[in-house]
Design a protein around this motif. Structure first.
Motif, PDB file in Angstrom:
ATOM      1  N   LYS A   1       0.791  -1.138   0.159  1.00  0.00           N
ATOM      2  CA  LYS A   1       0.067   0.026   0.121  1.00  0.00           C
ATOM      3  C   LYS A   1       0.940   1.237   0.084  1.00  0.00           C
ATOM      4  CE  LYS A   1      -4.050  -2.222   1.712  1.00  0.00           C
ATOM      5  NZ  LYS A   1      -4.757  -2.580   3.198  1.00  0.00           N
ATOM      6  N   PHE A   2       1.939   1.166   0.786  1.00  0.00           N
ATOM      7  CA  PHE A   2       2.879   2.418   0.905  1.00  0.00           C
ATOM      8  C   PHE A   2       3.395   2.748  -0.492  1.00  0.00           C
ATOM      9  CE2 PHE A   2       7.246   3.919   1.000  1.00  0.00           C
ATOM     10  CZ  PHE A   2       7.133   5.114   1.089  1.00  0.00           C
ATOM     11  N   ILE A   3       3.827   1.538  -1.195  1.00  0.00           N
ATOM     12  CA  ILE A   3       4.511   1.633  -2.500  1.00  0.00           C
ATOM     13  C   ILE A   3       3.585   2.392  -3.605  1.00  0.00           C
ATOM     14  CG2 ILE A   3       5.628   0.376  -4.550  1.00  0.00           C
ATOM     15  CD1 ILE A   3       7.146  -1.168  -2.286  1.00  0.00           C
ATOM     16  N   GLU A   4       2.374   1.551  -3.515  1.00  0.00           N
ATOM     17  CA  GLU A   4       1.222   2.130  -4.484  1.00  0.00           C
ATOM     18  C   GLU A   4       0.970   3.773  -4.116  1.00  0.00           C
ATOM     19  OE1 GLU A   4      -1.506  -1.751  -5.058  1.00  0.00           O
ATOM     20  OE2 GLU A   4      -1.939  -0.372  -3.651  1.00  0.00           O
TER      21      GLU A   4
ATOM     22  N   ASP B   1      12.963   0.495  -6.935  1.00  0.00           N
ATOM     23  CA  ASP B   1      12.728  -0.041  -5.285  1.00  0.00           C
ATOM     24  C   ASP B   1      13.895  -1.220  -5.366  1.00  0.00           C
ATOM     25  OD1 ASP B   1      11.881  -1.227  -3.163  1.00  0.00           O
ATOM     26  OD2 ASP B   1      10.576  -2.600  -4.083  1.00  0.00           O
ATOM     27  N   ILE B   2      14.791  -0.897  -4.432  1.00  0.00           N
ATOM     28  CA  ILE B   2      15.809  -2.026  -4.244  1.00  0.00           C
ATOM     29  C   ILE B   2      15.554  -2.400  -2.783  1.00  0.00           C
ATOM     30  CG2 ILE B   2      18.177  -2.051  -3.926  1.00  0.00           C
ATOM     31  CD1 ILE B   2      18.712   0.373  -5.555  1.00  0.00           C
ATOM     32  N   ASP B   3      15.511  -4.026  -2.928  1.00  0.00           N
ATOM     33  CA  ASP B   3      15.532  -4.900  -1.892  1.00  0.00           C
ATOM     34  C   ASP B   3      16.670  -5.394  -1.472  1.00  0.00           C
ATOM     35  OD1 ASP B   3      14.250  -6.404   0.061  1.00  0.00           O
ATOM     36  OD2 ASP B   3      13.273  -7.782  -1.436  1.00  0.00           O
ATOM     37  N   PHE B   4      17.277  -5.083  -0.303  1.00  0.00           N
ATOM     38  CA  PHE B   4      18.343  -5.817   0.551  1.00  0.00           C
ATOM     39  C   PHE B   4      17.786  -6.948   1.071  1.00  0.00           C
ATOM     40  CE2 PHE B   4      19.554  -1.567  -0.773  1.00  0.00           C
ATOM     41  CZ  PHE B   4      20.987  -1.802  -1.471  1.00  0.00           C
ATOM     42  N   HIS B   5      18.306  -7.952   1.005  1.00  0.00           N
ATOM     43  CA  HIS B   5      18.193  -9.353   1.809  1.00  0.00           C
ATOM     44  C   HIS B   5      19.082  -9.470   2.686  1.00  0.00           C
ATOM     45  CE1 HIS B   5      17.151 -13.387   2.506  1.00  0.00           C
ATOM     46  NE2 HIS B   5      15.975 -13.335   1.920  1.00  0.00           N
ATOM     47  N   THR B   6      18.694  -9.170   3.822  1.00  0.00           N
ATOM     48  CA  THR B   6      19.600  -9.171   4.768  1.00  0.00           C
ATOM     49  C   THR B   6      20.271 -10.401   5.338  1.00  0.00           C
ATOM     50  OG1 THR B   6      18.237  -8.827   6.697  1.00  0.00           O
ATOM     51  CG2 THR B   6      19.064  -6.895   5.977  1.00  0.00           C
ATOM     52  N   LEU B   7      19.502 -11.424   5.249  1.00  0.00           N
ATOM     53  CA  LEU B   7      19.849 -12.822   5.847  1.00  0.00           C
ATOM     54  C   LEU B   7      21.108 -13.348   4.889  1.00  0.00           C
ATOM     55  CD1 LEU B   7      19.512 -15.367   7.640  1.00  0.00           C
ATOM     56  CD2 LEU B   7      17.889 -16.219   5.865  1.00  0.00           C
TER      57      LEU B   7
END
Length: 71
Positions: free
Chosen positions: A30-33, A42-48
């Motif tokens: 909802k925020f991105i929309e 939109d960059i997603d950093f996968h921390t695991l």
């Protein structure tokens, strides 16, 4: 339910009962929309695993625009 997900609720890779079924994912959607008109990327950093995830992570097929996305 493509590769990399499970329909088993006890699995670490359980996909959930439906898209955006988790509250935190639905809030982010909802925020991105709400800001999409002013959004460049939109960059997603996968921390695991400390990986940068690109769209289409469900396949190992090369992307047509891979060089553009990582360049």
């Amino acid at each position: 339910m493509e590769g990399g997900s499970s329909s088993n609720p006890c699995s670490d890779i359980y996909a959930g009962p439906s898209p955006f079924s988790e509250k935190s994912v639905d809030v982010m959607k909802k925020f991105i929309e709400s800001v999409a008109d002013n959004m460049e990327a939109d960059i997603d950093f996968h921390t695991l695993t400390q990986m940068i995830l690109l769209p289409y992570g469900h396949t190992t097929m090369p992307l047509d625009n891979y060089a553009e996305m990582v360049g």
